[in-house]
Structures are given as structure tokens and as C-alpha cells.
Design an enzyme around this catalytic site. Structure first.
Site, PDB file in Angstrom:
ATOM      1  N   TYR A 158       1.014  -1.340  -0.035  1.00  0.00           N
ATOM      2  CA  TYR A 158      -0.050  -0.071  -0.041  1.00  0.00           C
ATOM      3  C   TYR A 158       0.904   1.180   0.017  1.00  0.00           C
ATOM      4  CZ  TYR A 158      -2.777   3.499   1.946  1.00  0.00           C
ATOM      5  OH  TYR A 158      -3.645   5.014   1.950  1.00  0.00           O
ATOM      6  N   CYS A 159       0.563   2.287  -0.908  1.00  0.00           N
ATOM      7  CA  CYS A 159       1.321   3.366  -0.921  1.00  0.00           C
ATOM      8  C   CYS A 159       2.819   3.225  -1.160  1.00  0.00           C
ATOM      9  CB  CYS A 159       1.082   4.339   0.250  1.00  0.00           C
ATOM     10  SG  CYS A 159       1.446   5.988   0.190  1.00  0.00           S
TER      11      CYS A 159
END
Length: 576
Positions: free
Chosen positions: A312-313
Site C-alpha cells: 500500500y502506498c
């Protein structure tokens, strides 16, 4: 190099007994405290580029004068206001019915006309660099947002109506809110209204155990909730810019709990919150002691099986690098790669890239050099500017003039639970990826050799969100152009955080999804949007189906081989 040698090389001899570089860095770091970490030199360069080219363009200036006269006449023409009244009505700041009456309708229409004129003034000027044009447009928008008539009691009919209705009690509450926020900022303590969200109790509460720990991560293994599980475990790699439990919020919106309930064995990395002594941790450390160490531990716990890796990210960017290195080296431990709001190509990285240039990075590096880390409060201002209407001005209006407080939620509590970034790692990340785009252009090295994303041979599931101001969806979509493998791309409603925390049953959610086979011809983002099928609801269910199709038949959950070190959520997530 000794101080004396440094001084001799500068020509000052013993008359200059300090390290010149250290002196400069210290001065820059001190100055940054008064500029919110923004480089005044970078901003002035953008302004001078615009001003000089505008001064040399009399025809353009005349055009702007004519545009100003036309817009002024339109606003003064009456209720229709040349279409600016309708534009004001479509702006959430002016959607209350009170803005339809004079003089408020005039002020709202005037503000929309000013926004349009300034957009014309700072863009489309021949000779101005594209980068400076974007910086100037952003700066002008910030100033106009600050000057909006909705931000002042004298020009805001909603605040006036509320004040009359309550006899000024809303302003009394607002003053109290302002004092509370100032005291909370001064003390550094969490906001009292967020005290109901306790890590390990109400958030980050999915049952599990820490089964591995090193100097950078704790690896959490979650307890299965189904009798049978897919043989391939899932490894979640969150961003280290914040605490991991964005992926394990409350029970109703925990991605971890959702995956466990779907019959998956789930592991999640919890990053240690670095301090000044960790200033020399670099990107290689986050790969080797982070992603690779977690995969090694999972291999001991679940031997002879592949892993569905999910990032994520920043965690997704790190996973892209690690997966490319694994593909290059013939490491076949991955069954698939899922990238949630993550970027690998940074040429169109959104408005955050406006703050990434040599001058800005030099100032930022000097800030981190002095402290050893980049503190959360030093990052917060930049992210707030990216959505100033939502995060600054609307909050000031609501909290301090209307006297209202937003209902606290778990996402707000997570956002307030901040972390730090090591000097070396963050400098490398910004320079090698944001500024130089080394990963997308084949120059990023892992263990002394460059990696290429085309070496990723496992299927990819990538998610972008419609209103992402950190990783714009068209930037996340570029993974399609950088790999030759099968890519399923999802465009989900919501923003960078809310679009990912999008559990089934969340109202007003939708997504588009389309799979591009391996070796297929590249399709642009806009063309993809035409091809993709729209669905109502949460993209989580589509992802669960995608994972299930790429997993073997579920088997009876076996006894884990790694011993428990402590119960989830572990100790690293509790570090201040």
C-alpha cells in the site's frame, strides 16, 4: 575529513575553524522552521520565471486586461453574473441557499471570476517552464482559497445566520475549540475526542501474533477464522510513513479481518518508528530487512508455498522494487503482486511533485540532516496544502466559526498516530524515485545491480482511486506500461486512504475494473476507462475473487512453525 583539512581546502585556514557544509546545513535547517519546510528559493524561481516572461509579453498582458474587464462586466451584470453564479452554486463552499441572495451571491460570483482570471494569468505563457507554471498555479490557488468569502464571518451568510440563531454561542464554542487545538498542538498529546480509539483494543484489534522481529519490522501473523485456508499466504506491506493499521482499522472496515474471513492466512509488516540513531537506514535496508526478511520468515512458517504480496502506498513502491529484483534473480516465491494506491513511475506524481526539485530537496535534506529524521509535523503541512479546502479552511469554518466538531472516527485516529522517516531513506526515496524516476527508467539498483519492472512475471492487481492527491490514479496506472505481465487494474471511488479502506457495505462506493493480458498492446488510461466495467460496491470483493482464482484449493489450517513472540499488534506500533 577533519575540520582543519576542510578549512584548509576552503582557503580560510585556521581562521575558519568550523565545517562550512555543517554551517550551511544548520542555517538552512533553522530557516526551514520558519517556511514550513518549503524552499523560498524554489518558489521565487517559479515566480520570476512567470513575471519575467509576462513582462516580455505585452500582447498577453493586453489579453489579460481585456479578460479582466469582460469578467468584471459579467459579474456586475446582475443575478446571472455571466455564468459565474452557476459556477459558484456548483462549489461546495457556496452551495447553501443563503449564497443565492445579494450581496453574498455577488461575492461568490466575484470569487469564481477571480479564480478563472488567475488561472489564465499564470498558465499558457510562452517561455515559462511547465514545472514553474504548475507551481505558480498551485500557489495562486492557495492564496485564492485563503481569500474565499466563505472563510470570513463578514462575508459568510451561513456563519451570520448561525450566530444570530445562537446568540453568538457558536463563536464561544469556536474559541474554546481553538484553545483546545492550540493546547493539543503545543503538548503533542492526542486529541481527547480520539481517546476512544485504542490500538490493540478498538483499532488494530484483529487477533494474531508477532512471529518475527528485527531492527526494522515486526511480522504479525493473524489467526485464521475459517476451518480451511488457501495454501498461499498474503503478505501486507504498508507504507512506513504512517502506522500499519490503516489496513486493520475497526473490525467493520479492517482489510486484514476481511481477508482472514475469506480463508486467507495473512501476515502484515509493522514498521519500527525510527529515531535519530536510525538516520543511516536506506532504501536497501527497507528492502532487505523489510520485505525480504518478511518473506524469509513466512517461508519458514509456511514452507514450500508461494506468497501473494500486497503493498500500500510507499509499501507498494517498495514491493515493486523487491518483486523486480526477485524476478531478475530468479526468486520465484511470489504468486502475485497487488499494488494499492502505489506508484512506480513518478513523471506525473500529482501535486506532491511540485515540492520535489533540487532546491526543495536540498532544504528538506538539511532539515533531516540536523534531526536525523523527518518528523511528522514537518510532513503534515505539505499534505494539508494539497487539500487545503478540505483540511484547513473548511475545518476553520466548521470548528471555529460554526462551533461544530466532526464526529471522530478510526481513520482520524490513525492519521493522528504519526511516525518519522530516516534521513537517508527519505532522501534516497525522493531523489531516486520522485526527482530522477530511476525505477521506471531502469536505473534503480538493488544489491549493486539495476532492476527492471519488466522482470516481474507474476500477475499484478493494481488499484488507483479517483480523488487521490498523493498517488493520482493515472500515475498508478502506469504499471501497465512498465510490465509485460497480466495486469488487472481497478479504479475505485474515494481518495488515497478512504478509497482503499472501502469495505463491503460502505455506502456510495463503486469501481471500474479491467484486465490487460500479458504481452498485450498498451492502452492509455483514458482508453482503459472506456473499456473498464463499472460495478457498484467495494473493490475488496473483486480482489478476493481475483486472489481466489490464483490460489490453490483451500486446505485444513496447519499448525504454524514460528513461535509467538508477543500478541498482535506488537510493540513497534505503540512507539511514539
Amino acid at each position: 575529513m577533519s575540520k582543519s583539512n576542510t578549512a584548509e581546502q576552503t582557503g580560510f585556514g585556521s581562521a575558519f575553524p568550523v565545517n562550512p557544509d555543517a554551517l550551511d546545513r544548520s542555517l538552512h535547517a533553522t530557516a526551514a522552521r520558519f517556511t514550513a519546510g518549503l524552499s523560498p528559493i524554489a518558489l521565487s524561481q517559479a515566480w520570476w520565471d512567470w513575471a519575467a516572461h509576462l513582462a516580455a509579453s505585452p500582447g498577453h498582458r493586453a489579453e489579460l486586461w481585456a479578460s479582466a474587464a469582460t469578467k468584471t462586466a459579467a459579474v456586475l451584470s446582475g443575478p446571472a453574473a455571466g455564468g459565474y453564479a452557476e459556477k459558484a452554486q456548483s462549489d461546495v463552499r457556496f452551495d447553501d441557499e443563503a449564497w443565492r441572495s445579494w450581496p453574498f451571491s455577488f461575492w461568490a460570483a466575484s470569487h469564481k471570476a477571480q479564480e478563472e482570471w488567475w488561472a489564465e494569468a499564470v498558465t499558457g505563457l510562452r517561455g515559462q517552464s511547465s514545472a514553474h507554471e504548475k507551481v505558480n498555479a498551485f500557489a495562486v490557488r492557495q492564496m485564492l482559497d485563503m481569500a474565499s468569502p466563505s472563510n470570513f464571518m463578514a462575508t459568510n451568510p451561513e456563519v451570520q445566520r448561525q450566530t444570530l440563531r445562537e446568540g453568538g454561542q457558536n463563536l464561544v464554542r469556536g474559541a474554546r475549540h481553538l484553545h483546545e487545538d492550540f493546547e493539543q498542538l503545543r503538548s503533542g498529546e492526542p486529541a481527547p475526542e480520539l481517546s476512544a480509539f485504542v490500538v490493540g483494543d478498538t483499532v488494530a484489534a484483529t487477533p494474531g501474533d508477532v512471529v518475527f522481529r528485527n531492527d526494522l519490522i515486526e511480522l504479525i501473523r493473524y489467526t485464521p477464522t475459517t476451518e480451511k485456508v488457501h495454501p498461499e499466504p498474503i503478505l501486507l506491506i504498508p507504507a512506513w510513513i504512517m502506522k500499519y493499521y490503516i489496513l486493520d482499522l475497526s473490525p467493520h472496515n479492517s482489510l486484514v479481518r476481511f481477508l482472514v474471513d475469506q480463508g486467507h492466512t495473512v501476515y502484515c509488516i509493522s514498521w519500527r518508528n525510527p529515531g535519530p540513531d536510525d538516520r543511516d537506514l536506506g532504501m536497501d535496508d527497507y528492502i532487505d530487512h523489510g520485505v525480504m526478511a518478511a518473506l524469509d520468515a513466512i517461508g519458514r512458517d509456511c514452507p514450500e508455498t508461494q506468497v501473494h504480496a500486497t503493498g500500500y502506498c510507499l509499501g507498494g513502491t517498495l514491493l515493486s522494487i523487491a518483486a523486480a529484483a526477485m524476478g531478475r534473480d530468479g526468486d520465484d516465491r511470489l504468486a502475485s503482486v497487488s499494488l494499492l494506491a502505489a506508484q512506480a513511475d513518478f513523471t506525473e506524481a500529482g501535486e506532491l511533485s511540485l515540492f520535489i526539485n533540487d532546491s526543495q530537496l536540498a532544504l528538506l535534506e538539511d532539515m533531516m540532516w540536523k534531526e536525523g529524521v523527518l518528523k511528522a509535523e514537518q510532513m503534515a503541512g505539505t499534505f494539508q496544502l494539497l487539500k487545503s479546502n478540505d483540511l484547513i479552511w473548511s475545518r476553520m469554518l466548521r470548528d471555529y466559526m460554526m462551533g461544530e466538531r466532526s464526529e471522530p472516527n478510526d481513520l482520524m485516529a490513525w492519521n493522528a498516530d504519526t511516525t518519522r522517516m530516516p534521513f537517508r531513506m527519505h532522501a534516497e526515496y525522493l531523489r531516486r524515485l520522485y526527482l530522477n524516476n530511476d525505477l521506471a527508467e531502469g536505473r534503480f539498483e538493488v544489491r549493486g545491480k539495476p532492476v527492471s519492472l519488466s522482470d516481474i512475471r507474476v500477475p499484478i492487481f493494481a488499484v488507483g482511486t479517483e480523488r487521490d492527491h498523493v498517488a493520482p490514479w493515472k500515475s498508478a496506472y502506469k504499471i501497465q506500461a512498465l510490465t509485460d505481465t497480466e495486469v488487472t487494474f481497478v479504479l475505485a471511488s474515494g481518495g488515497h486512504n478512504g478509497g482503499i479502506v472501502s469495505e463491503p457495505g460502505h455506502p456510495y462506493r463503486h469501481f471500474r475494473i479491467h484486465t490487460t493480458p500479458d504481452h498485450a498492446a498498451f492502452v492509455s488510461a483514458d482508453a482503459w476507462a472506456e473499456l473498464a466495467e463499472r460495478h457498484e460496491g467495494s473493490w475488496w470483493t473483486a480482489w478476493a475473487g481475483w486472489l481466489g482464482e490464483r490460489s490453490l484449493t483451500p486446505i485444513k489450517a496447519s499448525k504454524p512453525k514460528l513461535a509467538m513472540l508477543c500478541a498482535a499488534p506488537g510493540s513497534y506500533v505503540l512507539q511514539d
